[in-house]
Design a protein around this motif. Structure first.
Motif, PDB file in Angstrom:
ATOM      1  N   THR A 128       2.476  19.349  -2.817  1.00 53.75           N
ATOM      2  CA  THR A 128       3.670  19.862  -3.483  1.00 53.75           C
ATOM      3  C   THR A 128       3.652  19.631  -4.987  1.00 53.75           C
ATOM      4  OG1 THR A 128       4.907  19.413  -1.454  1.00 53.75           O
ATOM      5  CG2 THR A 128       6.191  19.753  -3.457  1.00 53.75           C
ATOM      6  N   SER A 129       3.105  18.496  -5.421  1.00 59.96           N
ATOM      7  CA  SER A 129       3.245  18.105  -6.827  1.00 59.96           C
ATOM      8  C   SER A 129       2.379  18.897  -7.797  1.00 59.96           C
ATOM      9  CB  SER A 129       2.947  16.607  -6.981  1.00 59.96           C
ATOM     10  OG  SER A 129       3.928  15.847  -6.316  1.00 59.96           O
ATOM     11  N   SER A 130       1.556  19.811  -7.314  1.00 62.54           N
ATOM     12  CA  SER A 130       0.854  20.717  -8.226  1.00 62.54           C
ATOM     13  C   SER A 130       1.335  22.150  -8.069  1.00 62.54           C
ATOM     14  CB  SER A 130      -0.662  20.667  -7.978  1.00 62.54           C
ATOM     15  OG  SER A 130      -0.974  21.088  -6.658  1.00 62.54           O
ATOM     16  N   ARG A 131       2.365  22.352  -7.239  1.00 61.86           N
ATOM     17  CA  ARG A 131       2.769  23.714  -6.886  1.00 61.86           C
ATOM     18  C   ARG A 131       4.266  23.934  -7.080  1.00 61.86           C
ATOM     19  NH1 ARG A 131      -0.624  24.013  -1.156  1.00 61.86           N
ATOM     20  NH2 ARG A 131      -2.434  22.849  -1.900  1.00 61.86           N
ATOM     21  N   SER A 132       4.824  23.229  -8.064  1.00 58.60           N
ATOM     22  CA  SER A 132       6.257  23.335  -8.338  1.00 58.60           C
ATOM     23  C   SER A 132       6.518  24.442  -9.354  1.00 58.60           C
ATOM     24  CB  SER A 132       6.769  21.998  -8.876  1.00 58.60           C
ATOM     25  OG  SER A 132       6.360  21.817 -10.226  1.00 58.60           O
ATOM     26  N   SER A 133       7.767  24.525  -9.802  1.00 62.22           N
ATOM     27  CA  SER A 133       8.111  25.486 -10.858  1.00 62.22           C
ATOM     28  C   SER A 133       7.791  24.956 -12.251  1.00 62.22           C
ATOM     29  CB  SER A 133       9.606  25.837 -10.779  1.00 62.22           C
ATOM     30  OG  SER A 133       9.895  26.547  -9.597  1.00 62.22           O
ATOM     31  N   LYS A 134       7.176  23.778 -12.327  1.00 61.85           N
ATOM     32  CA  LYS A 134       6.721  23.168 -13.597  1.00 61.85           C
ATOM     33  C   LYS A 134       7.896  22.783 -14.499  1.00 61.85           C
ATOM     34  CE  LYS A 134       2.853  24.982 -12.042  1.00 61.85           C
ATOM     35  NZ  LYS A 134       2.239  24.315 -10.884  1.00 61.85           N
ATOM     36  N   LEU A 135       9.053  22.524 -13.922  1.00 61.10           N
ATOM     37  CA  LEU A 135      10.236  22.222 -14.724  1.00 61.10           C
ATOM     38  C   LEU A 135      10.724  20.795 -14.489  1.00 61.10           C
ATOM     39  CD1 LEU A 135      12.336  25.481 -14.195  1.00 61.10           C
ATOM     40  CD2 LEU A 135      10.984  24.860 -16.223  1.00 61.10           C
ATOM     41  N   PHE A 136      11.129  20.135 -15.559  1.00 62.17           N
ATOM     42  CA  PHE A 136      11.987  18.960 -15.475  1.00 62.17           C
ATOM     43  C   PHE A 136      13.384  19.472 -15.797  1.00 62.17           C
ATOM     44  CE2 PHE A 136       8.212  16.407 -15.545  1.00 62.17           C
ATOM     45  CZ  PHE A 136       8.592  15.198 -14.959  1.00 62.17           C
ATOM     46  N   HIS A 137      14.228  19.559 -14.788  1.00 60.57           N
ATOM     47  CA  HIS A 137      15.527  20.197 -15.014  1.00 60.57           C
ATOM     48  C   HIS A 137      16.593  19.560 -14.132  1.00 60.57           C
ATOM     49  CE1 HIS A 137      15.367  23.210 -11.461  1.00 60.57           C
ATOM     50  NE2 HIS A 137      14.401  22.357 -11.303  1.00 60.57           N
ATOM     51  N   GLY A 138      17.838  19.720 -14.588  1.00 58.67           N
ATOM     52  CA  GLY A 138      18.944  19.154 -13.836  1.00 58.67           C
ATOM     53  C   GLY A 138      19.263  19.951 -12.584  1.00 58.67           C
ATOM     54  N   ASP A 193       2.792  20.043 -13.900  1.00 59.40           N
ATOM     55  CA  ASP A 193       3.088  19.051 -12.870  1.00 59.40           C
ATOM     56  C   ASP A 193       1.858  18.270 -12.414  1.00 59.40           C
ATOM     57  OD1 ASP A 193       2.020  21.317 -11.669  1.00 59.40           O
ATOM     58  OD2 ASP A 193       3.693  21.648 -10.299  1.00 59.40           O
ATOM     59  N   ALA A 194       0.733  18.954 -12.217  1.00 54.94           N
ATOM     60  CA  ALA A 194      -0.470  18.269 -11.735  1.00 54.94           C
ATOM     61  C   ALA A 194      -0.977  17.247 -12.751  1.00 54.94           C
ATOM     62  CB  ALA A 194      -1.562  19.285 -11.416  1.00 54.94           C
ATOM     63  N   ARG A 195      -0.981  17.620 -14.022  1.00 53.63           N
ATOM     64  CA  ARG A 195      -1.432  16.682 -15.054  1.00 53.63           C
ATOM     65  C   ARG A 195      -0.460  15.512 -15.172  1.00 53.63           C
ATOM     66  NH1 ARG A 195      -5.743  17.252 -17.278  1.00 53.63           N
ATOM     67  NH2 ARG A 195      -5.311  15.444 -18.580  1.00 53.63           N
ATOM     68  N   LEU A 220       5.063  23.515  -0.744  1.00 59.00           N
ATOM     69  CA  LEU A 220       6.048  23.165   0.272  1.00 59.00           C
ATOM     70  C   LEU A 220       6.989  22.088  -0.248  1.00 59.00           C
ATOM     71  CD1 LEU A 220       3.765  22.991   3.442  1.00 59.00           C
ATOM     72  CD2 LEU A 220       5.185  24.911   2.677  1.00 59.00           C
ATOM     73  N   ARG A 221       8.284  22.362  -0.207  1.00 56.99           N
ATOM     74  CA  ARG A 221       9.272  21.357  -0.581  1.00 56.99           C
ATOM     75  C   ARG A 221       9.603  20.512   0.643  1.00 56.99           C
ATOM     76  NH1 ARG A 221      11.391  26.279  -1.707  1.00 56.99           N
ATOM     77  NH2 ARG A 221      11.282  27.013  -3.860  1.00 56.99           N
ATOM     78  N   PRO A 222       9.620  19.196   0.514  1.00 52.06           N
ATOM     79  CA  PRO A 222      10.005  18.343   1.642  1.00 52.06           C
ATOM     80  C   PRO A 222      11.515  18.140   1.671  1.00 52.06           C
ATOM     81  CG  PRO A 222       9.183  16.985  -0.156  1.00 52.06           C
ATOM     82  CD  PRO A 222       9.148  18.411  -0.642  1.00 52.06           C
ATOM     83  N   LEU A 223      12.219  19.008   2.391  1.00 49.67           N
ATOM     84  CA  LEU A 223      13.678  18.934   2.457  1.00 49.67           C
ATOM     85  C   LEU A 223      14.094  18.062   3.629  1.00 49.67           C
ATOM     86  CD1 LEU A 223      14.658  22.644   1.741  1.00 49.67           C
ATOM     87  CD2 LEU A 223      14.370  20.760   0.123  1.00 49.67           C
ATOM     88  N   LEU A 224      15.144  17.286   3.446  1.00 48.18           N
ATOM     89  CA  LEU A 224      15.610  16.402   4.498  1.00 48.18           C
ATOM     90  C   LEU A 224      16.389  17.181   5.548  1.00 48.18           C
ATOM     91  CD1 LEU A 224      16.892  13.341   2.469  1.00 48.18           C
ATOM     92  CD2 LEU A 224      14.771  13.531   3.765  1.00 48.18           C
ATOM     93  N   VAL A 237       0.868  -1.178   0.000  1.00 45.43           N
ATOM     94  CA  VAL A 237       0.000   0.000   0.000  1.00 45.43           C
ATOM     95  C   VAL A 237       0.902   1.223   0.000  1.00 45.43           C
ATOM     96  CG1 VAL A 237      -1.650   1.380   1.303  1.00 45.43           C
ATOM     97  CG2 VAL A 237      -1.936  -1.090   1.172  1.00 45.43           C
ATOM     98  N   VAL A 238       0.682   2.116  -0.959  1.00 43.66           N
ATOM     99  CA  VAL A 238       1.433   3.371  -1.037  1.00 43.66           C
ATOM    100  C   VAL A 238       0.538   4.477  -0.489  1.00 43.66           C
ATOM    101  CG1 VAL A 238       2.629   5.003  -2.535  1.00 43.66           C
ATOM    102  CG2 VAL A 238       2.657   2.554  -3.088  1.00 43.66           C
ATOM    103  N   ILE A 239       1.063   5.247   0.455  1.00 41.79           N
ATOM    104  CA  ILE A 239       0.315   6.366   1.030  1.00 41.79           C
ATOM    105  C   ILE A 239       0.858   7.653   0.424  1.00 41.79           C
ATOM    106  CG2 ILE A 239      -0.448   7.503   3.140  1.00 41.79           C
ATOM    107  CD1 ILE A 239       0.533   5.038   4.693  1.00 41.79           C
ATOM    108  N   GLY A 240      -0.015   8.407  -0.235  1.00 45.53           N
ATOM    109  CA  GLY A 240       0.386   9.687  -0.818  1.00 45.53           C
ATOM    110  C   GLY A 240       0.252   9.708  -2.319  1.00 45.53           C
ATOM    111  N   GLY A 241      -0.598  10.623  -2.819  1.00 44.67           N
ATOM    112  CA  GLY A 241      -0.874  10.721  -4.246  1.00 44.67           C
ATOM    113  C   GLY A 241      -0.127  11.839  -4.936  1.00 44.67           C
ATOM    114  N   GLY A 242       1.041  12.210  -4.411  1.00 43.70           N
ATOM    115  CA  GLY A 242       1.922  13.114  -5.134  1.00 43.70           C
ATOM    116  C   GLY A 242       2.705  12.331  -6.171  1.00 43.70           C
ATOM    117  N   VAL A 243       3.661  12.997  -6.807  1.00 44.48           N
ATOM    118  CA  VAL A 243       4.364  12.330  -7.903  1.00 44.48           C
ATOM    119  C   VAL A 243       5.207  11.152  -7.412  1.00 44.48           C
ATOM    120  CG1 VAL A 243       6.467  13.767  -7.934  1.00 44.48           C
ATOM    121  CG2 VAL A 243       5.577  12.765 -10.062  1.00 44.48           C
ATOM    122  N   THR A 244       5.768  11.235  -6.203  1.00 39.42           N
ATOM    123  CA  THR A 244       6.573  10.117  -5.703  1.00 39.42           C
ATOM    124  C   THR A 244       5.690   8.917  -5.391  1.00 39.42           C
ATOM    125  OG1 THR A 244       8.147  11.702  -4.754  1.00 39.42           O
ATOM    126  CG2 THR A 244       8.286   9.423  -4.003  1.00 39.42           C
ATOM    127  N   GLY A 245       4.543   9.148  -4.748  1.00 36.97           N
ATOM    128  CA  GLY A 245       3.635   8.048  -4.457  1.00 36.97           C
ATOM    129  C   GLY A 245       3.062   7.433  -5.713  1.00 36.97           C
TER     130      GLY A 245
END
Length: 579
Positions: free
Chosen positions: A69-79, A182-184, A349-353, A35-43
């Motif tokens: 977080t996954s609908s509120r990013s900078s909308k970039l796939f970047h290095g 990001d959301a789509r 919100l970014r989840p920073l370690l 079971v995966v908890i969380g419907g963001g991009v990682t989940g």
């Protein structure tokens, strides 16, 4: 639902109202490997990774897919160009490899090349220094799908970006990254997981953990729409809840191996004609960098980076956040932007370690995976671009809890729904437009949102041709897209459509209020809403927008949070799971 109907729903990656009821039944009656908890991009990525390895998978999300977080990013796939300067070469290489996969194989319909101008402000040393970094950026990770860097004189910069002050640069370098909604994208990853057998259900909150002796053996769920509860048995559970990681670890009764600190990032959206430019911009700030990102008929400007200790579900932008962005952008623009130019604002919100103590910790964009307890794995940190790698690492980590041998990850070879056939359909856009009575521009816009699923979308209007008309107060979107969001994409509430299935909430000055009734009535027939429920959805959404506007006039986080928190929660049966 019959077996044939279930199979059709699976193959289509369907998340409609009927599928929702069937999935609740399955959650309570079947046993899952994970079971995966969380419907963001990682989940969503973890669910897809596990399903394509042959595991029995369930994904549950308390709110909506990509609601955090996954609908509120900078909308970039970047290095992450700035990470080169920090000598984080492995992170940049990994991210650029993922960017290349998205552009070429996995999601070419959703992820597109985008150019940025880096204005140079120092003579002699800055150009070779920056060029050397960009040479690495152009070649690391097997990048082949975007053009390499191009050097410009001061006059060349002015021709490319007439909006810049003449003294804002001594020249510039243009380079490329990639852009996505990001959301789509997150929603499409989740639907692709369904395609490969995962059970995905939103508005489904984890309120407890099941245990057998010292091991986690599943979760207890509450339906956030009805209040009903059920239990789900599983050999392993993955906590992919981002900034909620610590809360879920406490709920499980386990001590976390790492802590997650929430960092607030604010973006503002302005009309495209307010900044005359052929390219996006990347600007140095005293702390980091600030992007001016092309977004259809708009620019997205951001971001900020400040600690956030308040409501994790609804981070609020302040007047100070907005002024920070405007001040930095206006320092290089010939015609300054004002608050009146702003069409939309969003905060994520970014989840920073963070380590066990602030003294020994280093906040990082790297991700970490930990086996918190037998049967429970947590993953946090990282960045949107590397979600697929994060997901694979999380599934690898449950190998000791799941019976049998787990196959290796193959998601680098699994195109997302809508990718197959996309390029051919782009070439056939004129014929598709003629067949459906649409302008070719409209068809290309749909292709970049749905890819080869465009046939499924337009098919909804076969017997209701009026659905091919645009929304009156949001004409970039067709009425059929609203209906499709409900019957295929899992939208349950007005805000799900206005903020995530479409981006109306940030792309129009009315922020979705102007078309709220029209959209609610299009949703109503498919969700069984009566007039009272329609009115309630409009009321809650309007209150949310008003609360956000009020928050954006406040001087600090505490005042902004108080304003934003005053708005009602649309999912009325959500609870605080750790209270």
């Amino acid at each position: 639902m019959s077996r044939d109907e279930s199979e059709t729903a699976r193959l289509e990656g369907r998340l409609g109202p009927t599928d929702r009821a069937e999935n609740w039944r399955r959650l309570g009656s079947e046993e899952f490997d994970v079971v995966v908890i969380g419907g963001g991009v990682t989940g969503a990525g973890a669910a897809l990774d596990a399903a394509t390895r042959g595991l029995r998978v369930a994904l549950v999300e308390a709110r909506d897919l990509a609601a955090g977080t996954s609908s509120r990013s900078s909308k970039l796939f970047h290095g992450g160009l700035r990470y080169l300067e920090q000598l984080e070469f492995s992170l940049v290489r990994e991210a650029l490899h993922e960017r290349e996969l998205m552009l070429t194989r996995l999601a070419p319909h959703l992820v597109k090349p985008v150019s940025f101008l880096y204005p140079l402000t120092h003579r002699v040393w800055e150009r070779p220094y920056t060029a050397a970094g960009l040479l690495l950026y152009d070649t690391m990770g097997g990048s082949r799908s975007v053009p390499g860097q191009r050097h410009l004189t001061r006059a060349g910069v002015q021709r490319m970006v007439p909006a810049l002050k003449r003294n804002a640069s001594v020249g510039g370098i243009r380079y490329y990254d990639a852009l996505a909604d990001d959301a789509r994208h997150t929603m499409t990853v989740a639907r692709t997981a369904v395609r490969y057998g995962a059970v995905v259900r939103t508005s489904t909150q984890v309120v407890g953990f099941l245990r057998e002796a010292d091991r986690v053996a599943g979760v207890r769920l509450r339906d956030a729409e009805s209040g009903d509860e059920t239990e789900v048995r599983a050999q392993a559970v993955i906590n992919a809840t981002g900034v909620w990681t610590d809360e879920l670890q406490r709920l499980s009764g386990s001590r976390g191996r790492f802590r997650v600190r929430a960092s607030k990032g604010v973006h503002i959206v302005v009309p495209r004609d307010r900044i005359v430019s052929e390219s996006g911009l990347i600007l140095r700030t005293e702390k980091s960098v600030l992007f001016v990102i092309p977004w259809g008929n708009h620019w997205i400007l951001g971001t900020t980076d400040t600690d956030w200790y308040l409501d994790l579900a609804h981070p609020a932008a302040t007047k100070g956040d907005i002024d920070y962005i405007l001040d930095h952008v206006n320092s290089v623009l010939a015609t300054p932007l004002t608050n009146d130019d702003i069409e939309g604002v969003y905060a994520g919100l970014r989840p920073l370690l963070a380590g066990e103590s602030d003294e020994s910790s280093k906040l990082s964009r790297e991700h970490a995976v930990a086996r918190v307890a037998p049967g429970l794995v947590a993953i946090a940190g990282g960045k949107y671009t590397t979600y697929r790698v994060m997901a694979a690492d999380a599934v690898d980590a449950i190998a000791g809890d799941v019976s049998g041998r787990i196959a290796s990850s193959i998601t680098d070879k699994v195109p997302l729904l809508g990718a197959d056939g996309y390029h051919a359909l782009v070439n056939q856009a004129d014929q598709l437009a003629s067949r459906h009575g649409l302008h070719p521009y409209r068809v290309r816009h749909l292709l970049d949102r749905y890819g080869s699923l465009i046939h499924d979308v337009l098919g909804v209007a076969d017997e209701h041709s009026d659905l091919l008309k645009p929304l009156h107060e949001a004409p970039n979107y067709l009425q059929v897209e609203v209906v499709y969001a409900v019957i295929r994409e899992g939208a349950l509430h007005l805000e799900d459509v206005l903020t995530r299935r479409t981006r109306i909430s940030i792309e129009y000055p009315h922020r979705g209020v102007g078309c709220a009734e029209e959209v609610a009535r299009l949703m109503a027939d498919h969700l069984g809403w009566d007039e009272q429920r329609i009115a309630r959805e409009i009321e809650v959404y309007t209150a949310r927008v008003e609360a956000e506007r009020d928050a954006q006039t406040q001087p600090d986080d505490e005042a902004a949070d108080a304003k934003r928190s005053a708005a009602p929660e649309v999912r009325e049966d959500l609870t605080d799971p750790v209270s």
